[in-house]
Motif scaffolding. Structure first.
Motif, PDB file in Angstrom:
ATOM      1  N   ASN A   1       0.843  -1.237   0.067  1.00 46.92           N
ATOM      2  CA  ASN A   1       0.177  -0.070  -0.123  1.00 46.92           C
ATOM      3  C   ASN A   1       1.052   1.304  -0.035  1.00 46.92           C
ATOM      4  OD1 ASN A   1      -2.457   1.304   0.193  1.00 46.92           O
ATOM      5  ND2 ASN A   1      -2.427   1.600   2.340  1.00 46.92           N
ATOM      6  N   SER A   2       1.955   1.233   0.923  1.00 49.22           N
ATOM      7  CA  SER A   2       2.963   2.322   1.038  1.00 49.22           C
ATOM      8  C   SER A   2       3.494   2.710  -0.406  1.00 49.22           C
ATOM      9  CB  SER A   2       3.934   2.295   1.969  1.00 49.22           C
ATOM     10  OG  SER A   2       3.307   2.446   3.173  1.00 49.22           O
ATOM     11  N   ARG A   3       3.776   1.408  -0.923  1.00 49.06           N
ATOM     12  CA  ARG A   3       4.573   1.473  -2.101  1.00 49.06           C
ATOM     13  C   ARG A   3       3.658   1.955  -3.429  1.00 49.06           C
ATOM     14  NH1 ARG A   3       9.339   0.788  -3.644  1.00 49.06           N
ATOM     15  NH2 ARG A   3      10.111  -0.233  -1.655  1.00 49.06           N
ATOM     16  N   PHE A   4       2.547   1.719  -3.366  1.00 46.48           N
ATOM     17  CA  PHE A   4       1.679   2.315  -4.118  1.00 46.48           C
ATOM     18  C   PHE A   4       1.336   3.840  -4.199  1.00 46.48           C
ATOM     19  CE2 PHE A   4      -2.693   4.287  -4.625  1.00 46.48           C
ATOM     20  CZ  PHE A   4      -2.968   4.062  -5.866  1.00 46.48           C
ATOM     21  N   HIS A   5       1.448   4.302  -2.993  1.00 43.64           N
ATOM     22  CA  HIS A   5       1.425   5.712  -2.830  1.00 43.64           C
ATOM     23  C   HIS A   5       2.890   6.189  -3.150  1.00 43.64           C
ATOM     24  CE1 HIS A   5      -2.653   6.051  -1.163  1.00 43.64           C
ATOM     25  NE2 HIS A   5      -2.438   4.893  -0.473  1.00 43.64           N
ATOM     26  N   LEU A   6       3.775   5.628  -2.805  1.00 43.72           N
ATOM     27  CA  LEU A   6       5.262   5.839  -3.287  1.00 43.72           C
ATOM     28  C   LEU A   6       5.298   6.188  -4.746  1.00 43.72           C
ATOM     29  CD1 LEU A   6       8.233   6.716  -2.081  1.00 43.72           C
ATOM     30  CD2 LEU A   6       8.418   4.306  -2.985  1.00 43.72           C
ATOM     31  N   ASN A   7       4.862   5.247  -5.501  1.00 41.13           N
ATOM     32  CA  ASN A   7       4.880   5.032  -6.876  1.00 41.13           C
ATOM     33  C   ASN A   7       3.957   6.459  -7.418  1.00 41.13           C
ATOM     34  OD1 ASN A   7       6.581   3.248  -7.053  1.00 41.13           O
ATOM     35  ND2 ASN A   7       4.935   1.483  -7.579  1.00 41.13           N
ATOM     36  N   THR A   8       2.963   6.572  -6.867  1.00 43.68           N
ATOM     37  CA  THR A   8       1.790   7.656  -7.400  1.00 43.68           C
ATOM     38  C   THR A   8       2.391   8.814  -7.270  1.00 43.68           C
ATOM     39  OG1 THR A   8       0.190   6.011  -6.580  1.00 43.68           O
ATOM     40  CG2 THR A   8      -0.696   8.177  -7.260  1.00 43.68           C
ATOM     41  N   ALA A   9       3.083   9.105  -5.943  1.00 44.55           N
ATOM     42  CA  ALA A   9       3.686  10.565  -5.726  1.00 44.55           C
ATOM     43  C   ALA A   9       4.749  10.709  -6.878  1.00 44.55           C
ATOM     44  CB  ALA A   9       4.144  10.547  -4.251  1.00 44.55           C
TER      45      ALA A   9
ATOM     46  N   LEU B   1      12.992   9.289  -4.844  1.00 51.38           N
ATOM     47  CA  LEU B   1      12.362   9.714  -4.034  1.00 51.38           C
ATOM     48  C   LEU B   1      12.214   8.722  -2.679  1.00 51.38           C
ATOM     49  CD1 LEU B   1       9.723  11.344  -2.729  1.00 51.38           C
ATOM     50  CD2 LEU B   1       8.118   9.962  -4.070  1.00 51.38           C
ATOM     51  N   GLU B   2      12.355   7.672  -3.016  1.00 51.87           N
ATOM     52  CA  GLU B   2      12.374   6.518  -1.686  1.00 51.87           C
ATOM     53  C   GLU B   2      13.621   6.969  -0.918  1.00 51.87           C
ATOM     54  OE1 GLU B   2      12.098   2.534  -2.989  1.00 51.87           O
ATOM     55  OE2 GLU B   2      12.555   1.703  -1.081  1.00 51.87           O
ATOM     56  N   LYS B   3      14.834   7.129  -1.790  1.00 52.20           N
ATOM     57  CA  LYS B   3      16.139   7.334  -1.038  1.00 52.20           C
ATOM     58  C   LYS B   3      15.970   8.803  -0.359  1.00 52.20           C
ATOM     59  CE  LYS B   3      19.858   7.427  -3.768  1.00 52.20           C
ATOM     60  NZ  LYS B   3      20.329   7.201  -5.055  1.00 52.20           N
TER      61      LYS B   3
ATOM     62  N   GLU C   1      18.332  16.534  -0.130  1.00 55.26           N
ATOM     63  CA  GLU C   1      17.900  15.526  -1.132  1.00 55.26           C
ATOM     64  C   GLU C   1      16.553  16.081  -1.796  1.00 55.26           C
ATOM     65  OE1 GLU C   1      19.221  15.331   1.872  1.00 55.26           O
ATOM     66  OE2 GLU C   1      20.627  13.557   1.988  1.00 55.26           O
ATOM     67  N   HIS C   2      15.682  16.532  -0.882  1.00 56.62           N
ATOM     68  CA  HIS C   2      14.452  17.115  -1.371  1.00 56.62           C
ATOM     69  C   HIS C   2      14.491  17.968  -2.329  1.00 56.62           C
ATOM     70  CE1 HIS C   2      12.600  15.821   2.697  1.00 56.62           C
ATOM     71  NE2 HIS C   2      13.099  14.771   2.200  1.00 56.62           N
ATOM     72  N   GLN C   3      15.382  18.931  -2.362  1.00 64.06           N
ATOM     73  CA  GLN C   3      15.628  20.079  -3.395  1.00 64.06           C
ATOM     74  C   GLN C   3      16.163  19.438  -4.524  1.00 64.06           C
ATOM     75  OE1 GLN C   3      15.510  23.486  -3.398  1.00 64.06           O
ATOM     76  NE2 GLN C   3      16.820  23.570  -5.221  1.00 64.06           N
ATOM     77  N   ASP C   4      16.928  18.688  -4.478  1.00 62.13           N
ATOM     78  CA  ASP C   4      17.803  17.949  -5.929  1.00 62.13           C
ATOM     79  C   ASP C   4      16.701  17.176  -6.267  1.00 62.13           C
ATOM     80  OD1 ASP C   4      20.050  19.133  -4.790  1.00 62.13           O
ATOM     81  OD2 ASP C   4      20.923  17.212  -4.279  1.00 62.13           O
ATOM     82  N   LEU C   5      15.902  16.464  -5.729  1.00 60.17           N
ATOM     83  CA  LEU C   5      15.055  15.407  -6.124  1.00 60.17           C
ATOM     84  C   LEU C   5      13.737  16.165  -7.101  1.00 60.17           C
ATOM     85  CD1 LEU C   5      13.454  12.477  -6.019  1.00 60.17           C
ATOM     86  CD2 LEU C   5      11.978  13.666  -4.256  1.00 60.17           C
ATOM     87  N   LEU C   6      13.376  17.323  -6.395  1.00 61.13           N
ATOM     88  CA  LEU C   6      12.171  18.117  -7.196  1.00 61.13           C
ATOM     89  C   LEU C   6      12.789  19.099  -8.256  1.00 61.13           C
ATOM     90  CD1 LEU C   6      10.109  18.313  -3.819  1.00 61.13           C
ATOM     91  CD2 LEU C   6       9.581  17.017  -5.894  1.00 61.13           C
ATOM     92  N   ASN C   7      13.891  19.648  -7.929  1.00 59.87           N
ATOM     93  CA  ASN C   7      14.549  20.354  -9.051  1.00 59.87           C
ATOM     94  C   ASN C   7      14.647  19.626 -10.371  1.00 59.87           C
ATOM     95  OD1 ASN C   7      17.624  21.116 -10.009  1.00 59.87           O
ATOM     96  ND2 ASN C   7      16.259  23.025  -9.624  1.00 59.87           N
ATOM     97  N   ALA C   8      14.965  18.001  -9.856  1.00 62.01           N
ATOM     98  CA  ALA C   8      15.106  17.250 -11.335  1.00 62.01           C
ATOM     99  C   ALA C   8      14.026  16.911 -12.023  1.00 62.01           C
ATOM    100  CB  ALA C   8      16.050  16.144 -10.862  1.00 62.01           C
ATOM    101  N   SER C   9      12.529  17.158 -11.384  1.00 65.07           N
ATOM    102  CA  SER C   9      11.608  16.761 -12.047  1.00 65.07           C
ATOM    103  C   SER C   9      11.356  17.073 -13.352  1.00 65.07           C
ATOM    104  CB  SER C   9      10.366  17.111 -11.342  1.00 65.07           C
ATOM    105  OG  SER C   9       9.196  17.344 -11.818  1.00 65.07           O
ATOM    106  N   SER C  10      10.726  16.278 -14.300  1.00 68.78           N
ATOM    107  CA  SER C  10      10.699  16.397 -15.594  1.00 68.78           C
ATOM    108  C   SER C  10       9.232  17.359 -15.996  1.00 68.78           C
ATOM    109  CB  SER C  10      10.491  15.106 -16.605  1.00 68.78           C
ATOM    110  OG  SER C  10       9.926  14.173 -15.883  1.00 68.78           O
ATOM    111  N   CYS C  11       8.596  17.629 -14.713  1.00 70.17           N
ATOM    112  CA  CYS C  11       7.579  18.586 -14.706  1.00 70.17           C
ATOM    113  C   CYS C  11       8.260  20.079 -14.605  1.00 70.17           C
ATOM    114  CB  CYS C  11       6.388  18.324 -13.811  1.00 70.17           C
ATOM    115  SG  CYS C  11       5.347  19.521 -13.714  1.00 70.17           S
ATOM    116  N   PRO C  12       7.852  20.786 -15.536  1.00 68.74           N
ATOM    117  CA  PRO C  12       8.758  22.232 -15.513  1.00 68.74           C
ATOM    118  C   PRO C  12       7.918  22.873 -14.108  1.00 68.74           C
ATOM    119  CG  PRO C  12       7.648  21.705 -17.734  1.00 68.74           C
ATOM    120  CD  PRO C  12       7.494  20.691 -16.845  1.00 68.74           C
ATOM    121  N   PHE C  13       6.650  22.721 -14.011  1.00 74.39           N
ATOM    122  CA  PHE C  13       5.883  23.535 -12.873  1.00 74.39           C
ATOM    123  C   PHE C  13       6.804  23.084 -11.694  1.00 74.39           C
ATOM    124  CE2 PHE C  13       2.796  23.625  -9.364  1.00 74.39           C
ATOM    125  CZ  PHE C  13       2.424  24.837  -9.578  1.00 74.39           C
ATOM    126  N   VAL C  14       6.903  21.512 -11.370  1.00 73.69           N
ATOM    127  CA  VAL C  14       7.330  20.961 -10.184  1.00 73.69           C
ATOM    128  C   VAL C  14       8.874  21.485  -9.891  1.00 73.69           C
ATOM    129  CG1 VAL C  14       7.933  19.200  -8.974  1.00 73.69           C
ATOM    130  CG2 VAL C  14       5.777  19.255  -9.959  1.00 73.69           C
TER     131      VAL C  14
END
Ligand code: ATP
Length: 622
Positions: free
Chosen positions: A349-357, A368-370, A571-584
């Motif tokens: 269940n948690s993995r589903f939410h991780l994947n969806t997020a 994201l997991e890391k 880690e959070h900054q790097d993760l989201l900065n690398a998002s392929s969604c330009p908005f994120v």
């Protein structure tokens, strides 16, 4: 307050009452300092002379519309006057140039229609009944006639009616300075129409108010030389970040989460959403629905309001994707890993939410997991990866959710500002500051300290300007008066904001890696041992009490350090900065080399300190 009156047997007086606050009565006898009173509800009360206040028997039956005309300006007198007027649906009363509004808890449309606005236009202050329009009118006239920037301050406790009052002020200013016949939407319309968007993302149901603003707001309305509105800017501060992850019955999280869960099926399906009750960030409280709020309708209304303020379809899509991602993040749980102090994703269940997020944020799922279960420590020699135990992983998860949400809120405010547009040539402005009033709860934390500190600042402003001004006026007009006593609160401000004060010590604690809330509290105890405005409660190791102008407030230091640190985990900054969604990715722009190398900590307390001086810098306040 006021002049001590001569209380004798037979005097009509007010005494305290445990349920009614104050009750009137007649003095039966006086022995030394003990006064015996027969109250109007048939009780006999004995109390100290200092707690007995004279009642004005000649007060007009409908009350007075300016408190300065009261014979006795004491608490029971003021409250009685407000109550008398309230009975007659007179919700506004002046105290000199200050307007007091009592929440009517019912719509009073006749008070705010165009006819009413026309009446107040240009009328002398005090000529008509007290009204919020009269305040806006003075601010506007002075700006036009004397070229003065003005600021109107709206303060009061939660649910008092600040937001409603601010809206009325804006409506009236728009009426005075609005342009007719302009193509498209005017600035003033856009400012008013931005409210539903800000409220969807920044308001929530609290114990006291179903639509409580959980942020402070300063709206600056700019005018051109002819007195027409030419631009506007909205500044918000201190969004309550903790609400994103933690709520208790009967409160709710921010409205937008519930709106989205109640969205049309095709939308909820796209974001893989289910009933609001299935999300941890929402189901910690049993309150999911609110009487009078139809979440499904509000979702559509918010979308329409976003259209109006210039948030396009693509951006709206991205915004709601991020909102949904926050909900999914909250459902990721952790179990103990094989190694000591490590954790793993708890179950499918948690993995589903991780994947969806990660899908919604368009970021790499493994990263994201890391980012949730490990932390990198940079030393001069190497980068060490440390695993987090389940408790720390949960804290990391919540920190991520809070950061994403507050960045989203800032983006929305910024976008509204861009679409409304500023007037770089404007020389005149009126600011409306809607700020929380003094707060004292059972548990008081960092937010309450910031709010109460702001109120200390405002109180000082009143002391310096209003009281002094009134007294100077009395002296000029040779009116015989006794000094209105006011409590000088400079010493509380010193305790909080001065060099070596509370905020400075908090910042210092945040910079030392080994500080804890205990060491911080100990430091306060030793530093302010002899400060009259600071008290260490007996038997407590981490609480501290500040003697504010409005009363004592005991703060719990427990989360002060965390709450003061506005840093984004690397880690959070790097993760989201690398998002392929330009908005994120745009919510997490690459930091300039300079600041990424140095400590990422920035103090909310210090920023707040700076903001309180900016917001009433050289503006005239009402
Ligand atoms: N002048 C008014 N006329 C009619 N209703 C009012 C008025 N002022 C307040 N109310 C009612 O009271 C409710 C709470 O008011 P409001 O949201 O303005 O309080 P607030 O002081 O901004 O609270 P918070 O600090 O929690 O945001 C409103 O939703 C509205 O129903």
């Amino acid at each position: 307050m006021g002049t001590p009156a001569n209380i004798i047997v037979g005097s009509h007086v007010w005494v305290e009452d445990p349920t009614l606050a104050w009750i009137d009565g007649e003095v039966l006898s006086i022995k030394n300092n003990e006064v015996h009173v027969q109250t109007s509800n048939g009780k006999k009360v004995t109390t100290d002379r200092s707690k007995v206040f004279p009642k004005d028997m000649e007060a007009p039956p409908g009350g007075v519309d300016d408190m300065t005309r009261l014979s006795y300006l004491h608490e029971p007198g003021v409250l009685q006057n407000l109550a008398t007027r309230y009975e007659l649906n007179e919700i506004y009363t002046y105290t000199g140039s200050i307007l007091i509004a009592v929440n009517p808890f019912q719509r009073l449309p006749h008070l705010y229609d165009t006819h009413m606005m026309e009446q107040y236009k240009g009328a002398d202050f005090g000529e008509l009944s007290p009204h919020v329009f009269a305040i806006a009118d003075v601010a506007y006239r002075e700006m036009i006639n004397e070229g003065k920037n003005n600021s109107i301050l709206v303060s009061g406790e939660s649910g008092a009616g600040k937001t409603e009052t601010t809206k009325m002020l804006m409506r009236y200013l728009a009426h005075l300075g609005g342009r007719s016949g302009v193509e498209g939407r005017t600035v003033e319309q856009q400012v008013l129409e931005s409210n539903p968007v800000l409220e969807a993302f920044g308001n929530a149901k609290t114990v006291r108010n179903n639509n409580s603003s959980r942020f402070g707001k300063f709206v600056e309305i700019q005018f051109d030389k002819t007195g027409r509105i030419s631009g506007a800017a909205i500044r918000t501060y201190l969004l309550e970040r903790s609400r994103v992850c933690q709520i208790n019955t009967p409160e709710r999280n921010y409205h937008c989460f519930y709106f989205l869960c109640a969205a049309p099926h095709e939308d909820t399906q796209r974001y893989k959403l289910a009933d609001a009750r299935s999300f941890h960030y929402l189901n910690q409280s049993s309150c999911i629905e609110v009487e009078g709020i139809n979440d499904a309708e509000e979702y559509l209304a918010t979308r329409r309001a976003m259209d109006i303020v210039g948030i396009n379809e693509e951006e709206q899509e991205a915004i709601f994707r991020v909102v949904a991602a926050v909900l999914h993040i909250g459902n990721i749980n952790f179990a103990k890993g094989k190694e000591v102090d490590s954790s793993v994703i708890q179950d499918d269940n948690s993995r589903f939410h991780l994947n969806t997020a990660s899908e919604l944020l368009e970021c790499d799922c493994n990263n994201l997991e890391k980012a949730l279960i490990t932390r990198e420590i940079v030393t001069p020699e190497e980068i060490i990866t440390r695993t987090l135990d389940p408790e720390s992983a949960l804290a990391s998860r919540d920190a991520l959710a809070k950061t994403i949400y507050s960045r989203l809120f800032d983006w929305i405010v910024e976008k509204i500002n861009v679409s409304i547009g500023q007037d770089p040539n404007s020389k005149q402005l009126i600011g409306v500051l809607d700020i929380y009033g003094f707060e004292s709860f059972k548990i008081n934390s960092f937010e309450q300290l910031c709010i109460n500190y702001t109120n200390e600042k405002l109180q000082q402003h009143f002391n310096q300007h209003v009281f002094k001004m009134e007294q100077e006026e009395y002296t000029r007009e040779e009116i015989n008066w006794s000094y209105i006593e006011f409590v000088d609160n400079q010493d509380v401000l010193d305790l909080i904001e001065k060099k070596g004060g509370l905020i400075a010590l908090l910042d210092e604690a945040c910079m030392f890696p080994r500080s804890t809330h205990e060491t911080f509290a100990q430091k306060l105890y030793t530093t302010f041992k002899n400060n009259k405005r600071f008290v260490k409660p007996k038997l407590s190791r981490t609480d501290f009490t500040v003697v504010h102008y409005a009363g004592d407030v005991t703060y719990q230091a427990d989360h002060f350090l965390d709450k003061n640190k506005d840093y984004v985990v690397a880690e959070h900054q790097d993760l989201l900065n690398a998002s392929s969604c330009p908005f994120v990715a745009s919510l997490f722009p690459t930091l300039p080399e300079e600041s990424s190398k140095s400590s990422k900590f920035s103090s909310i307390g210090s920023r707040f300190k700076a903001a309180t001086s900016v917001s009433h810098g050289d503006l005239e306040l009402y």
